[in-house]
Design an enzyme around this catalytic site. Structure first.
Site, PDB file in Angstrom:
ATOM      1  N   HIS A   9      -5.959   1.034   6.035  1.00 14.31           N
ATOM      2  CA  HIS A   9      -5.994   0.475   7.393  1.00 14.31           C
ATOM      3  C   HIS A   9      -7.360   0.651   8.074  1.00 14.31           C
ATOM      4  O   HIS A   9      -7.907  -0.277   8.652  1.00 14.31           O
ATOM      5  CB  HIS A   9      -4.938   1.133   8.277  1.00 14.31           C
ATOM      6  CG  HIS A   9      -3.553   1.074   7.705  1.00 14.31           C
ATOM      7  ND1 HIS A   9      -3.106   0.041   6.932  1.00 14.31           N
ATOM      8  CD2 HIS A   9      -2.497   1.933   7.803  1.00 14.31           C
ATOM      9  CE1 HIS A   9      -1.842   0.257   6.567  1.00 14.31           C
ATOM     10  NE2 HIS A   9      -1.460   1.400   7.087  1.00 14.31           N
ATOM     11  N   LYS A  50      -1.658  12.401  12.796  1.00 16.59           N
ATOM     12  CA  LYS A  50      -0.272  12.427  13.272  1.00 16.59           C
ATOM     13  C   LYS A  50      -0.153  13.533  14.313  1.00 16.59           C
ATOM     14  O   LYS A  50      -0.951  14.470  14.348  1.00 16.59           O
ATOM     15  CB  LYS A  50       0.673  12.698  12.106  1.00 16.59           C
ATOM     16  CG  LYS A  50       0.613  11.593  11.052  1.00 16.59           C
ATOM     17  CD  LYS A  50       1.953  11.335  10.397  1.00 16.59           C
ATOM     18  CE  LYS A  50       1.884  10.264   9.330  1.00 16.59           C
ATOM     19  NZ  LYS A  50       2.025   8.900   9.838  1.00 16.59           N
ATOM     20  N   LYS A  80       0.852  -1.177   0.000  1.00 15.64           N
ATOM     21  CA  LYS A  80       0.000   0.000   0.000  1.00 15.64           C
ATOM     22  C   LYS A  80       0.894   1.236   0.000  1.00 15.64           C
ATOM     23  O   LYS A  80       2.011   1.143   0.480  1.00 15.64           O
ATOM     24  CB  LYS A  80      -0.951  -0.009   1.198  1.00 15.64           C
ATOM     25  CG  LYS A  80      -0.257   0.340   2.525  1.00 15.64           C
ATOM     26  CD  LYS A  80      -1.025   1.268   3.392  1.00 15.64           C
ATOM     27  CE  LYS A  80      -0.812   2.722   3.115  1.00 15.64           C
ATOM     28  NZ  LYS A  80      -0.030   3.472   4.076  1.00 15.64           N
TER      29      LYS A  80
END
Ligand code: BG6
Length: 506
Positions: free
Chosen positions: A257, A357, A165
């Protein structure tokens, strides 16, 4: 407690040569080579000892230098501590060839492989692990085919191609990669990696749901109020700005994911444990997810970008000040979505997902919040805390069940209590294999269960492309800045509109 029941056992895998394209890159060094070492583990692991691992990349390097860089990477990133004698046995299998970008590079690769197989007495079973940017995949597969390095699917020895990916940058590039793969290979020869599927806790989702009798009865809109999925990272973009600034959280984490977690959590029971049945069940969920319409993008999606802040007690720079990030970047480092699944089981249950993040900590979890009991008996006067099942994906893997209990005493006082299963305590002494170990051994074994199919990739991109298109329209949600070390932009709180509900810490 009774003993464990082994339902599927790791089988001895046939000897093969694994060619790692892009072997000098970050993924190969941090994940693939340490995982392969652990699989060999002095012959105590699952990988056959007579295999070969050939690094193939652009960087000029000798075999010895490759072995040395692999050793330092393994020392740093391996799950098991490296033992010198085991390393020698492993290093003996490691070989290196440069010239990935040379005009005759693939001819040289072919010759090198044939010589290696001859000298080592290996059958021509070949695994090509393409640890290269998505934009280079089409060319690489076509060149493999041109030089005759792809055997027919029914040939006595296997050819398998592994693609990492992200598969594509958007729907059209994903379709193009899939079309190239299909042109040169059969689906049985293609392994598309999403490393979340190799995580122990993600595999356990199926066991939790289908090996226990209690959960499936509760699993759906009759009993579930809503679900939250959080994949939070404290790291920033680090040294990957070159890739990340063209990607962003939606493409980097949600397309793969997060949708994998969601489909594993919500799919119907597959008819059997074989790969095709599981893939079908998951695709049916993707088919039922309601696409985000442009006019809903503000109520269904939130995007953010970290500003300067403090993480783990240390000051960290804003995303726009990170090395390699364009000053006028419009890339999101955080995304939150409200997802609705229009099928019989999940109609009316919102799924809130978020990933980002530079959030306060690295933690991923799924929280299933059950409906309240009726407003009679204990719930009549005041609101009781709800039941919740928390599945901790990482780190501290385990489950928690929040229920209510009478507090001991003469009064009838009700208190939330927590039933907690922690892998570290329950399975102490047994470390989970790294996700890449699991996936690599499945590739050697030819087992597709944990690998997304062509249709899955296409459907997941269709959903994500809908959001990307909506974000390109007037009226799209702004990119909200959040301080590094916080739980994301304020807009994410407004996504959960039901009274009394809010994000919970993963
Ligand atoms: C990768 C993403 O696929 O997954 C990264 O490209 C992210 O940006 C990583 O950091 C997270 O993986 P894990 O296993 O650390 O949760």
């Amino acid at each position: 407690m009774s003993e464990s029941l082994t339902v599927q056992r790791i089988r001895p895998t046939p000897p093969s040569t694994i060619v790692i394209f892009g072997a000098s890159g970050d993924l190969a060094q941090r994940k693939l080579l340490p995982a392969l070492y652990n699989l060999l583990d002095c012959g105590g692991g699952a990988m056959p000892q007579n295999s070969a691992i050939l690094g193939f990349a652009r960087t000029q390097m000798s075999r010895e230098q490759f072995r040395e860089t692999a050793r330092s990477a393994a020392d740093k990133y391996s799950r098991l501590k490296i033992k010198d004698d085991c390393w020698r046995a492993f290093a003996d299998q490691l070989d290196y060839l440069s010239g990935l970008d040379a005009p005759d590079g693939f001819q040289r690769l072919r010759k090198h492989l044939e010589e290696t197989e001859k000298t080592r007495g290996l059958p021509p079973n070949r695994i090509y692990y393409l640890s290269i940017p998505p934009s280079a995949i089409n060319d690489c597969v076509a060149r493999l085919a041109d030089v005759g390095l792809i055997a027919a699917p029914q040939a006595p020895h296997f050819t398998r191609v592994v693609v990492e990916k992200p598969i594509g940058h958007d729907l059209s590039s994903a379709l193009s990669i899939n079309a190239t793969l299909r042109r040169h290979l059969a689906e049985s020869q293609i392994f598309r990696i999403d490393h979340y599927l190799g995580k122990e806790t993600v595999q356990n989702l199926m066991v939790l749901r289908f090996a226990n009798s209690i959960f499936e009865r509760l699993w759906g809109n009759r009993n579930v109020d809503h679900v939250q999925i959080t994949v939070s990272e404290s790291e920033g973009v680090g040294s990957r700005a070159g890739y990340y600034d063209h990607s962003g959280a939606l493409r980097d984490m949600v397309q793969n994911h997060i949708l994998q977690l969601l489909t594993m959590l919500t799919m119907e029971a597959p008819v059997s444990l074989d790969a095709a049945s599981i893939r079908d069940s998951k695709i049916n969920v993707l088919r039922a997810i309601r696409p985000v319409r442009a006019e809903e993008s503000r109520s269904m999606t939130v995007r953010g970008r970290y500003g300067a802040g403090v993480v783990d007690g240390k000051p960290v720079p804003a995303y726009l000040d990170e090395k390699g990030v364009a000053r006028d970047s419009r890339t999101e480092t955080y995304v939150a979505l409200k997802i609705l699944i229009d099928n019989w089981r999940w109609s009316g249950v919102p799924f809130y997902v978020r990933t980002g993040k530079r959030l306060p900590k690295r933690a991923s979890s799924i929280i299933v919040r059950f409906k309240d009991v009726p407003k009679i008996l204990f719930n009549r006067e005041s609101q009781l805390a709800p039941n919740r099942l928390t599945i901790r994906i990482q780190p501290d893997e385990g489950f928690e069940f929040d229920i209510l209990s009478k507090q001991p005493g003469l009064d009838v006082a009700i208190r939330p209590v927590r039933m907690n299963l922690s892998y570290a305590t329950e399975f102490s002494g047994q470390t989970s294999p790294d996700a890449y170990e699991r996936l690599l051994i499945d590739i050697m074994d030819g087992d597709h269960t944990l690998f997304p199919s062509e249709e899955y990739v296409q459907k997941s991109w269709q959903l994500v492309q809908g959001i990307l298109n909506a974000w390109a329209e007037d009226g799209a949600p702004p990119i909200e800045e959040y301080p590094a070390g916080s739980w994301g932009p304020a807009g994410a709180d407004a996504l959960i509109t039901e009274p009394g509900r809010s994000w919970r810490e993963p």
